[in-house]
Design a protein around this motif. Structure first.
Motif, PDB file in Angstrom:
ATOM      1  N   ALA A 369       0.807  -1.222   0.000  1.00  0.00           N
ATOM      2  CA  ALA A 369       0.000   0.000   0.000  1.00  0.00           C
ATOM      3  C   ALA A 369       0.839   1.270   0.000  1.00  0.00           C
ATOM      4  O   ALA A 369       0.400   2.309  -0.493  1.00  0.00           O
ATOM      5  N   MET A 370       2.073   1.188   0.538  1.00  0.00           N
ATOM      6  CA  MET A 370       2.887   2.399   0.652  1.00  0.00           C
ATOM      7  C   MET A 370       4.130   2.341  -0.238  1.00  0.00           C
ATOM      8  O   MET A 370       5.081   3.097  -0.045  1.00  0.00           O
ATOM      9  N   ASP A 371       4.085   1.455  -1.217  1.00  0.00           N
ATOM     10  CA  ASP A 371       5.193   1.380  -2.177  1.00  0.00           C
ATOM     11  C   ASP A 371       5.264   2.670  -2.996  1.00  0.00           C
ATOM     12  O   ASP A 371       4.229   3.275  -3.327  1.00  0.00           O
ATOM     13  N   GLY A 372       6.478   3.068  -3.333  1.00  0.00           N
ATOM     14  CA  GLY A 372       6.673   4.276  -4.140  1.00  0.00           C
ATOM     15  C   GLY A 372       7.110   5.470  -3.316  1.00  0.00           C
ATOM     16  O   GLY A 372       7.663   6.435  -3.848  1.00  0.00           O
ATOM     17  N   LEU A 373       6.862   5.413  -2.001  1.00  0.00           N
ATOM     18  CA  LEU A 373       7.299   6.490  -1.117  1.00  0.00           C
ATOM     19  C   LEU A 373       8.781   6.307  -0.791  1.00  0.00           C
ATOM     20  O   LEU A 373       9.267   5.183  -0.663  1.00  0.00           O
ATOM     21  N   ASP A 374       9.503   7.413  -0.644  1.00  0.00           N
ATOM     22  CA  ASP A 374      10.909   7.326  -0.260  1.00  0.00           C
ATOM     23  C   ASP A 374      11.047   6.953   1.208  1.00  0.00           C
ATOM     24  O   ASP A 374      12.020   6.312   1.606  1.00  0.00           O
TER      25      ASP A 374
END
Length: 445
Positions: A369-374
């Motif tokens: 769900a939180m993939d893509g965030l640094d």
């Protein structure tokens, strides 16, 4: 008409109470806890209870309608007195239907997007001075109240929630509205404390579609496979209007919608919001708003409260807050945020706050769900788990279910706040997702 509210302080209930007061009804109510902004708003209208608590003596035989909120319990003493006197007891949605049964009812339903879509519709109608009755689940710019009820308006626009109607009426709220025009934005399992299986949850939407009045209209998201299944298997007669994500382009950080009339610059961003916009456009079209007029109005729509809402910070840092708590909402918000701020360092914070989100079985839904965030942070309160009488959850389990080994997990507000204070919020961009408040975190500082 004399009405009494049991649990008048709720977000929805106090808005309905104010709307009835504005309509000229006599309004009284009770509650055992009333918080801001409900308290001040009720006080301004002269309908704030003099003291907190439940008082059976307030329930008298001359009351025309008792309206029961979800916050009240089945053994509420005022409810018992109302039953004893044989008074008419309504749930919140049941009373809204009673107020709108002679109007054309437009109901916006779906696991996600319903508040934003309803808000977009009302923004466009308000822009073009088209007066309608309404009920929406967020405070909107240019609107004093979240509920409006009149004697003369021909249409009522309702945000349709699938949660339970009242402690004594366990039907989904949207099943009471009997829409003439409906929209279904998506189906993703939620409220697992009530709907124990996914099929049980989907069944509420099957019933919703079956409740559309004969010859009515259903606008639906054709990109959602569960929605399509429900629509295709419906046996009642209604007109079907599918919609999908329109073409768009991000130019200098601003979203531009591609239309037959040229590019339309928007104040909102995210593919899910453009999908919501397209659904709203079709509904507005059924209400007599031409596309050109819709696009003219929607350019100034800045979003519903707490839906990718920009927060004004003292340090001028870029921070957005979002009500996202269910997995589908988190994924949509993160995807939109990552697309909008490709070249910035992206920090995402999620508070697991609801019964469903703290259930180990339901946590499976948050995978990636939180993939893509640094940088991704999840916070939940161990104390909240104890209060809800739920088993402890380990940070390792959270990382496993989110399928994100780099996830930072905090279980105490003090630790979260200490970490927050180490960050330079003037650098990078921040997305704060919660239906709570991160243990009292001030997002403006």
């Amino acid at each position: 008409m004399k009405t009494h509210f049991i649990a008048i302080g709720g977000s929805a209930m106090h808005n309905l109470a104010i709307a009835l007061k504005d309509k000229g009804y006599q309004v009284t109510g009770s509650d055992d806890a009333i918080f801001e902004p409900s308290r001040t708003r009720l006080e301004k209208k002269g309908i704030l209870p003099e003291e907190l608590g439940w008082f059976p003596e307030k329930i008298t035989s001359d009351i025309d309608a008792v309206i029961l909120g979800m916050h009240a319990h089945q053994d509420n003493p005022e409810l018992a007195k109302a039953k004893e006197l044989g008074l008419k007891i309504y749930s919140y949605p049941e009373f809204l239907y009673e107020q709108s049964k002679n109007k054309t009812r437009v109901v916006i339903a779906g696991s996600h997007g319903k508040t934003t879509i309803t808000s977009m519709i009302l923004h466009v109608l308000n822009f073009h001075q088209k007066d309608v009755d309404y009920m929406v689940g967020a405070q909107l710019e240019g609107f004093d109240c979240m509920v409006k009820l009149t004697r003369d308006n021909d249409f009522m626009v309702l945000e349709g929630d699938e949660y339970l109607s009242s402690p004594i009426d366990l039907r989904s709220k949207f099943l009471l509205y009997q829409p003439n025009i409906a929209l279904m934005s998506g189906i993703a399992w939620d409220h697992i404390n009530v709907f124990k299986t996914f099929d049980d949850y989907v069944d509420q939407f099957r019933k919703f579609v079956a409740s559309i009045t004969p010859g009515g209209i259903l606008v639906y998201n054709e990109e959602d496979t569960e929605v399509v299944k429900v629509v295709e298997n419906a046996e009642n007669y209604f007109r079907k209007i599918p919609y999908k994500t329109p073409e768009y382009e991000i130019i200098n950080g601003k979203v531009h919608l591609k239309t037959e009339m040229g590019d339309v610059p928007l104040s909102v961003f995210g593919a899910h919001n453009l999908l919501n916009l397209e659904g709203a456009r079709h509904i507005c079209h059924t209400l007599g708003i031409m596309d050109e007029d819709f696009y003219e109005a929607i350019m100034s729509f800045k979003g519903a409260s707490k839906r990718l809402e920009k927060v004004d910070r003292e340090d001028k840092g870029t921070l957005y807050k979002d009500f996202a708590h269910a997995p589908s909402k988190v994924k949509a918000a993160v995807k939109a945020f990552c697309e909008q701020f490709k070249n910035e360092k992206k920090h995402g914070f999620l508070e697991l706050h609801t019964y469903s989100s703290l259930n180990p079985v339901f946590l499976e839904q948050y995978d990636h769900a939180m993939d893509g965030l640094d940088e991704a942070v999840v916070f939940y309160s161990e104390d909240a788990l104890k209060i809800k009488r739920m088993d402890p959850i380990s940070p390792d389990l959270i990382k496993e279910k989110f399928k994100n080994e780099n996830l930072k997990v905090f279980t105490h507000a003090e630790e979260l706040h200490s970490y927050w204070n180490t960050l330079d919020k003037s650098q990078g961009v921040y997305l704060m997702m919660s239906s709570g408040n991160f243990g009292g975190l001030d997002l403006t500082k």
